[in-house]
Design an enzyme around this catalytic site. Structure first.
Site, PDB file in Angstrom:
ATOM      1  N   GLY A  73       1.187  -1.397  -0.329  1.00 50.75           N
ATOM      2  CA  GLY A  73       0.275   0.044  -0.084  1.00 50.75           C
ATOM      3  C   GLY A  73       0.769   1.554   0.004  1.00 50.75           C
ATOM      4  N   HIS A 131      -3.556  10.327   2.693  1.00 48.30           N
ATOM      5  CA  HIS A 131      -3.469   9.294   0.654  1.00 48.30           C
ATOM      6  C   HIS A 131      -5.464   9.187  -0.281  1.00 48.30           C
ATOM      7  CE1 HIS A 131       0.059   9.202   2.285  1.00 48.30           C
ATOM      8  NE2 HIS A 131      -0.087   8.855   3.807  1.00 48.30           N
ATOM      9  N   LYS A 184      -9.467  -0.031  -8.415  1.00 48.55           N
ATOM     10  CA  LYS A 184      -7.772  -0.202  -9.318  1.00 48.55           C
ATOM     11  C   LYS A 184      -8.520  -0.850  -9.775  1.00 48.55           C
ATOM     12  CE  LYS A 184      -4.864   0.511  -5.517  1.00 48.55           C
ATOM     13  NZ  LYS A 184      -4.501   1.603  -5.532  1.00 48.55           N
ATOM     14  N   ARG A 242      -7.757  -6.949   2.375  1.00 46.11           N
ATOM     15  CA  ARG A 242      -9.229  -6.356   3.143  1.00 46.11           C
ATOM     16  C   ARG A 242     -10.359  -7.778   2.804  1.00 46.11           C
ATOM     17  NH1 ARG A 242      -8.979   0.012   1.423  1.00 46.11           N
ATOM     18  NH2 ARG A 242      -7.254  -0.015   1.365  1.00 46.11           N
ATOM     19  N   ASP A 273      -8.293   6.791  -7.670  1.00 40.75           N
ATOM     20  CA  ASP A 273      -6.620   6.777  -6.677  1.00 40.75           C
ATOM     21  C   ASP A 273      -6.644   8.233  -6.049  1.00 40.75           C
ATOM     22  OD1 ASP A 273      -4.971   4.915  -5.881  1.00 40.75           O
ATOM     23  OD2 ASP A 273      -4.481   4.030  -7.668  1.00 40.75           O
ATOM     24  N   LEU A 300       1.357   5.521  -6.563  1.00 41.59           N
ATOM     25  CA  LEU A 300       2.799   5.094  -6.605  1.00 41.59           C
ATOM     26  C   LEU A 300       3.182   4.612  -7.694  1.00 41.59           C
ATOM     27  CD1 LEU A 300       2.760   5.812  -3.048  1.00 41.59           C
ATOM     28  CD2 LEU A 300       3.232   7.578  -4.584  1.00 41.59           C
ATOM     29  N   VAL A 301       2.612   3.154  -8.175  1.00 41.06           N
ATOM     30  CA  VAL A 301       2.951   2.037  -8.517  1.00 41.06           C
ATOM     31  C   VAL A 301       3.591   2.845 -10.111  1.00 41.06           C
ATOM     32  CG1 VAL A 301       2.712   0.106 -10.128  1.00 41.06           C
ATOM     33  CG2 VAL A 301       1.739   0.570  -8.199  1.00 41.06           C
ATOM     34  N   ALA A 302       2.706   4.078 -10.357  1.00 41.37           N
ATOM     35  CA  ALA A 302       3.652   4.209 -11.993  1.00 41.37           C
ATOM     36  C   ALA A 302       4.829   4.738 -12.073  1.00 41.37           C
ATOM     37  CB  ALA A 302       1.964   5.875 -11.845  1.00 41.37           C
TER      38      ALA A 302
HETATM   39  P1  ADP Z   1      -2.560   1.665  -3.366  1.00 41.07           P
HETATM   40  O1  ADP Z   1      -1.998   2.690  -1.735  1.00 41.07           O
HETATM   41  O2  ADP Z   1      -4.321   2.128  -3.078  1.00 41.07           O
HETATM   42  O3  ADP Z   1      -2.143   0.302  -2.379  1.00 41.07           O
HETATM   43  P2  ADP Z   1       0.051   2.421  -4.604  1.00 41.07           P
HETATM   44  O4  ADP Z   1      -0.078   2.302  -6.047  1.00 41.07           O
HETATM   45  O5  ADP Z   1      -0.311   3.731  -4.341  1.00 41.07           O
HETATM   46  O6  ADP Z   1      -1.453   2.428  -4.432  1.00 41.07           O
HETATM   47  O7  ADP Z   1       1.040   1.502  -3.723  1.00 41.07           O
HETATM   48  C1  ADP Z   1       0.782   0.314  -3.674  1.00 41.07           C
HETATM   49  C2  ADP Z   1       2.375   0.185  -3.269  1.00 41.07           C
HETATM   50  O8  ADP Z   1       2.264  -1.381  -2.878  1.00 41.07           O
HETATM   51  C3  ADP Z   1       3.398   0.160  -4.246  1.00 41.07           C
HETATM   52  O9  ADP Z   1       4.454   0.753  -3.478  1.00 41.07           O
HETATM   53  C4  ADP Z   1       3.891  -1.433  -4.651  1.00 41.07           C
HETATM   54  O10 ADP Z   1       4.538  -0.926  -5.048  1.00 41.07           O
HETATM   55  C5  ADP Z   1       2.928  -1.984  -3.530  1.00 41.07           C
HETATM   56  N1  ADP Z   1       2.218  -2.997  -4.694  1.00 41.07           N
HETATM   57  C6  ADP Z   1       1.669  -2.874  -5.450  1.00 41.07           C
HETATM   58  N2  ADP Z   1       1.693  -4.528  -5.497  1.00 41.07           N
HETATM   59  C7  ADP Z   1       2.360  -5.084  -5.032  1.00 41.07           C
HETATM   60  C8  ADP Z   1       2.865  -6.260  -4.542  1.00 41.07           C
HETATM   61  N3  ADP Z   1       2.056  -7.653  -5.470  1.00 41.07           N
HETATM   62  N4  ADP Z   1       3.732  -7.256  -4.638  1.00 41.07           N
HETATM   63  C9  ADP Z   1       4.544  -5.808  -3.403  1.00 41.07           C
HETATM   64  N5  ADP Z   1       4.115  -4.389  -3.949  1.00 41.07           N
HETATM   65  C10 ADP Z   1       3.589  -4.146  -4.157  1.00 41.07           C
HETATM   66  C1  G6P Z   2      -3.891   2.229   0.825  1.00 44.32           C
HETATM   67  C2  G6P Z   2      -4.518   3.609   2.024  1.00 44.32           C
HETATM   68  C3  G6P Z   2      -3.388   3.313   3.173  1.00 44.32           C
HETATM   69  C4  G6P Z   2      -3.285   1.363   3.431  1.00 44.32           C
HETATM   70  C5  G6P Z   2      -3.146   0.860   1.994  1.00 44.32           C
HETATM   71  C6  G6P Z   2      -3.097  -1.012   2.194  1.00 44.32           C
HETATM   72  O1  G6P Z   2      -2.764   2.690   0.325  1.00 44.32           O
HETATM   73  O2  G6P Z   2      -4.536   4.515   1.949  1.00 44.32           O
HETATM   74  O3  G6P Z   2      -4.160   3.877   4.203  1.00 44.32           O
HETATM   75  O4  G6P Z   2      -2.889   0.922   4.486  1.00 44.32           O
HETATM   76  O5  G6P Z   2      -4.206   1.231   0.861  1.00 44.32           O
HETATM   77  O6  G6P Z   2      -4.844  -1.464   3.101  1.00 44.32           O
HETATM   78  P1  G6P Z   2      -5.001  -1.952   3.851  1.00 44.32           P
HETATM   79  O7  G6P Z   2      -6.409  -2.408   4.523  1.00 44.32           O
HETATM   80  O8  G6P Z   2      -4.109  -2.913   3.813  1.00 44.32           O
HETATM   81  O9  G6P Z   2      -4.063  -0.997   5.300  1.00 44.32           O
END
Ligand code: ADP
Ligand code: G6P
Length: 732
Positions: free
Chosen positions: A30, A167, A287, A320, A381, A385-387
Site C-alpha cells: 500500500g 492518502h 483499481k 481486506r 485512486d 505510486l506504482v506509476a
Molecule cells: P495503494 O496505496 O492504493 O495500494 P499505490 O499504487 O499508491 O496504491 O501503492 C501500492 C504500493 O504497494 C506500491 O508501493 C507497490 O510497489 C506496492 N505493491 C503493489 N503490489 C504489490 C505486490 N504484488 N507485491 C509487492 N508490492 C506491491
Molecule cells: C491504501 C491506503 C492505506 C492502506 C493501504 C493498504 O494505500 O491509503 O491507508 O494502508 O491502502 O490497505 P490496508 O487496508 O491493507 O492497510
C-alpha cells in the site's frame, strides 16, 4: 533528547503474521506504508500503528515479541482486538469511508456500532500517542482510518503541532454530505494545524464540504476554526526515486536470475518481438482490474495480429479479504482471467499471467524493468505510486505508461497515455499505441516524467509538508498572542480602571448581536442592555456605531444615554434626541443602481435588497455557499465598474455588499468624537466596515476584531458569543 516526529497510521510498515507461535515480519504493501517507510528510516521519528494481528488472538509472549521487533524498527504497535478490527477497520474504515471517498456510494454500509468502534479506536490511538509524546515533538497523522484523531490530540494537547495527510481522494461535497456523521468527521480532521491532500481537487472538495456543512469561514487555503487557523494544501506524494532507480541498475548488472526472471526471459526468447504488459495493484475494486481485463479482451478481439505477441502480467496483492466486495471481486477476476485465457490461448501461449500475491522488492524491480508497458487503470485512486515506481525503474527511459486520468498521479504525468478507465475502446487503442510506440517517443515522454519524480521525491514531499506544518504552527503562536485571554486582558482592565475618561465604540451586527436570516430580528438581549447600563454607570461614553438605519438604532437604544452613529457615519445622534447628518449626501445614484441589485436578487435565491436612506444593501447570508461568493463577486465587479468615477463605493461586509457614499465611513465618524481627549479608547467590530474604526483610532486604543480574519485591530476574540464575556470584564 532530540525532538521527534510521531508518524501515526492504521498500519505499521511492518506486517506481522503468527504461525504456531512463530512471528514472521513482512513489509506492508500500500502506498502509505511503502512511501513513508524511507522517511521513517532516515529521520528522528517514531511510528505508531497496528502490526497486522489481532491482539486477542496471540498470547502474551508473542505480543512481547512483536513489541520488541517493532521497537527495533522505531515502531510502537497499537493492540487492536478481533472485534475492534471487525468494526473499526473492516467495518467503518473499509465499508464506509473507503468506498465513499472513492465514489462507490452503493458499497457504503452504515452501521452505528461500527461508527462507535471507529471513535473508540481513534481514542485508543490518541492515548498511545500521548504516552509516547515529549515536549517539542510533532505529530503526523495519516489517512482515513484516523480522521477523528487530530481533534482528540488537540483537545488534550493544544500546544502540540499536528499535521494530517490523507492518502485517498476527498470526494465532492455531494458525496461526502451523505455520511450520517459528516460533522464529527470534519471537526475531527480540523483538529490538525495543517491538512494535506495529494491534489488540489481533493483539497477544494474538503474546503467546500467544510464551508457547506460546518459553515465555517474558509479562504483559499485556510479555515477559521474558533481562534485557530487551519491550513489546507496539496502535496502530491512521491517515492524514494533513488531506491528504485539504483535497484534497477543493480538488477540489470546481476548475473543470477530469479525463477520469475527466467520465465520472462524464456518467453521473450521464444517470441523475440513479443511485449510484456504489466499490471500491479492491491486487489481492490477501485483499481479497475476487471475493466482492464475486459479492455485486453476487446483489444485481442479487435487486433488478432497481436496473438502470441503480447502478455499481460497481472499482479494483485490480497487485500481486506473479510470485506464482501473484495471477496466478490476476487471471484470475478478469477473468472475473467479464466475466460480470457480460455478464449485466446494457443498451445504455446496464454495471454494473462495472473499472480495473486505480494512480491519481494527484487521481483517487483524485475517486473518493472522487464515490462514494455505499464497498464494502470484505476477507476479512482488517491495517487498511485506504482506509476511513479515504474518510471523510476526505467533506467534507459524506455517503456510506456498507460494511466487512468482518475488517479491523482495523472496530474503529474501529462506525457503518459492518459485514458478513461471506463472506456474499453480508448484503453484498447492506447494498448495498440503503446505496443507500437517508437523507442525515441517513449524516451522523450518518460524523460520529462522521470525528471520530475527524481526532483520531487518522497523526501522533498515530506520536507515540504513539514515546512508547511512549521509555518502553520508559527501562525498558531502569533494568533495566540493576539487573542484576548488571561495572558493579556488583565493589563487592559487595569488600565481601564485607572482611567478617568473612557470611550467605547461598539459595532452592532456581529458584535452586540448575532446574525439572523432576517436582519429585523437580530436584536440585543437583556444581557447587552445590562452591560451597556453598567458601562455608563462607570462613566464610560458608549457610542454604538453601525451600518443600520437611524430609526432602527433609535428603536433599540433610544432609551439609553448612549450616542448613536447610523448608516456607517451618515447620521450621528449624540445624547440629545436629534440626528445630525455628518455631510450632505447625494442620493441620485440610487435610482440607477437599484434595478441592477434587484436583478441579482431575482437570479440569486435567498438574497434580498435593503434600502437605507443613503445606501443600498444586498444581503446574501442565506444563499448557498459557492453560489453566494460567485454572485457577490459578480455584483461587486459590475457595480465597481459602473461607479468607477464617482464618490459612491461598494463595501463588502459580513455576507452583505453595501453601496454607499465613499466619503463617509465609521472611522471618520468615530474620529469626530475624539476632539476631546480620552484616557481609554476601546473599539470593537466584526467586519470590513469596522476596519475603518480600527485604523482611525489612535495607537493607544484597544481595538478588537470579532472573528478570525485578517484585521488592523490589535486583538481578536473568536466570535460574537464571546463579546458579552469580554465586556463583562470591564464592569466587574
Ligand atoms: P495503494 O496505496 O492504493 O495500494 P499505490 O499504487 O499508491 O496504491 O501503492 C501500492 C504500493 O504497494 C506500491 O508501493 C507497490 O510497489 C506496492 N505493491 C503493489 N503490489 C504489490 C505486490 N504484488 N507485491 C509487492 N508490492 C506491491
Ligand atoms: C491504501 C491506503 C492505506 C492502506 C493501504 C493498504 O494505500 O491509503 O491507508 O494502508 O491502502 O490497505 P490496508 O487496508 O491493507 O492497510
Amino acid at each position: 533528547m532530540k525532538n521527534k516526529t510521531i508518524i501515526v497510521s492504521n498500519r505499521l510498515p511492518l506486517n506481522v503474521s503468527v504461525e504456531q507461535g512463530d512471528v514472521k515480519v513482512f513489509p506492508s504493501v500500500g502506498g502509505l506504508a511503502t512511501g513513508m517507510k524511507s522517511i521513517h528510516q532516515n529521520s528522528e521519528s517514531l511510528w505508531i500503528g497496528w502490526a497486522g494481528v489481532a491482539s486477542d488472538e496471540i498470547d502474551e509472549i508473542t505480543a512481547e515479541k512483536i513489541k520488541k521487533l517493532s521497537i527495533k524498527e522505531k515502531c510502537v504497535p497499537v493492540p487492536l482486538t478481533h472485534q475492534e478490527l471487525e468494526e473499526y477497520y473492516f467495518g467503518f474504515s473499509n465499508r464506509v469511508l473507503w468506498p465513499l471517498f472513492h465514489y462507490f456510494m452503493e458499497y457504503a454500509d452504515y452501521d452505528e456500532t461500527h461508527w462507535e468502534a471507529y471513535k473508540k479506536v481513534n481514542e485508543k490511538f490518541a492515548e498511545i500517542i500521548l504516552e509516547n509524546l515529549n515536549e517539542g515533538d510533532k505529530i503526523w497523522v495519516h489517512d482515513y482510518q484516523l480522521l477523528l484523531l487530530p481533534q482528540m490530540i488537540k483537545d488534550k494537547r493544544p500546544d502540540i503541532s499536528v499535521g494530517f495527510f490523507q492518502h485517498i481522494p476527498f470526494p465532492s461535497y455531494e458525496i461526502f454530505r451523505t455520511v450520517p456523521w459528516r460533522e464529527e468527521i470534519l471537526k475531527g480532521m480540523l483538529g490538525a494545524d495543517l491538512l494535506g491532500f495529494h491534489t488540489y481537487d481533493y483539497e477544494r472538495h474538503f474546503i467546500s464540504s467544510v464551508s457547506r456543512i460546518l459553515r465555517y469561514e474558509t479562504n483559499i487555503n485556510s479555515i477559521h476554526v474558533g481562534s485557530r487557523t487551519v491550513k489546507v494544501d496539496s502535496f502530491p506524494m512521491s517515492i524514494d526515486y533513488e531506491k528504485f532507480h539504483n535497484a534497477a541498475i543493480e538488477h540489470q548488472l546481476k548475473n543470477e536470475k530469479t525463477s520469475l526472471q527466467i520465465r520472462i526471459d524464456q518467453y521473450k526468447e521464444l517470441v523475440p518481438d513479443s511485449k510484456l504488459i504489466l499490471s500491479i495493484d492491491r486487489l481492490d475494486y477501485t483499481k479497475g482490474i476487471a475493466q482492464r481485463l475486459k479492455a485486453l479482451e476487446y483489444f485481442l478481439d479487435k487486433y488478432p495480429q497481436f496473438t502470441e505477441k503480447v502478455r499481460l502480467i497481472m499482479l494483485a496483492v490480497p487485500s481486506r479479504e473479510e470485506v464482501p466486495q473484495y471477496q466478490h471481486l476476487k471471484k470475478e477476476i478469477d473468472e475473467l482471467v479464466g475466460r480470457i485465457n480460455g478464449k485466446f490461448s494457443t498451445p504455446t501461449w496464454t495471454p494473462v499471467w495472473y499472480f495473486y500475491r505480494s512480491l519481494p522488492f527484487e521481483e517487483l524491480i524485475e517486473l518493472y524493468t522487464s515490462s514494455d508497458v505499464a497498464f494502470l487503470t484505476p477507476i479512482r485512486d488517491g495517487m498511485n505510486l506504482v506509476a511513479k515506481e515504474y518510471i523510476a525503474s526505467r533506467t534507459d527511459q524506455t517503456g510506456v505508461l498507460i494511466l487512468s486520468e482518475m488517479a491523482g498521479v495523472a496530474h503529474e504525468m501529462n506525457d503518459a497515455l492518459l485514458i478513461n478507465p471506463n472506456d474499453d475502446k480508448q484503453m484498447s487503442e492506447a494498448l495498440k499505441q503503446a505496443l507500437e510506440m517508437p523507442l525515441e517517443e517513449q524516451i522523450s515522454r518518460n524523460k520529462i516524467i522521470q525528471k520530475r519524480i527524481k526532483r520531487y521525491n518522497v523526501d522533498k514531499w515530506a520536507e515540504d509538508f513539514m515546512e508547511a506544518l512549521d509555518a502553520a504552527s508559527q501562525l498558531k503562536e502569533e494568533n495566540l498572542t493576539r487573542f484576548l485571554g488571561a495572558n493579556n486582558l488583565e493589563k487592559i482592565i487595569e488600565k481601564f480602571n485607572q482611567s478617568e475618561t473612557k470611550i467605547f465604540f461598539l459595532d452592532y451586527d456581529g458584535t452586540l448581536t448575532g446574525f439572523h436570516a432576517n436582519p429585523e430580528k437580530a436584536l440585543p438581549d437583556e444581557g447587552i442592555y445590562h452591560i451597556l447600563n453598567e458601562l455608563i454607570q462607570k462613566n464610560v461614553k458608549v457610542v454604538i456605531i453601525s451600518g443600520r438605519g437611524r430609526f432602527f438604532l433609535e428603536e433599540q437604544f433610544g432609551h439609553l444615554p448612549v450616542d448613536l452613529v447610523a448608516e456607517h457615519g451618515v447620521w450621528i445622534r449624540r445624547k440629545n434626541p436629534e440626528w445630525r447628518m455628518s455631510q450632505n449626501l447625494d442620493t441620485h445614484w440610487m435610482e440607477s443602481i437599484r434595478p441592477i441589485i434587484e436583478n441579482f436578487v431575482d437570479r440569486t435565491p435567498g438574497s434580498f435588497l435593503e434600502e437605507k436612506e443613503f445606501s443600498l444593501v444586498w444581503h446574501y447570508r442565506k444563499v448557498a455557499p459557492g453560489l453566494s461568493e460567485k454572485r457577490a463577486n459578480e455584483l461587486n465587479n459590475v457595480l465597481t465598474g459602473l461607479l468607477a468615477n464617482s464618490n459612491i463605493g461598494v463595501m463588502p461586509g459580513n455576507k452583505v455588499l453595501e453601496v454607499k457614499n465613499a466619503i463617509v465611513n465609521k472611522g471618520s465618524a468615530a474620529n469626530s468624537f475624539l476632539s476631546k481627549p480620552y484616557d481609554f479608547i476601546f473599539g470593537m467590530g466584526d467586519d470590513w466596515t469596522d476596519e475603518y474604526i480600527f485604523r482611525e483610532l489612535p495607537e493607544s486604543a484597544i481595538t478588537v476584531k470579532v472573528g478570525t480574519e485578517e484585521t488592523a485591530a490589535k486583538y481578536y476574540i473568536e466570535n460574537q458569543e464571546k463579546v458579552k464575556d469580554l465586556l463583562r470584564k470591564f464592569i466587574l
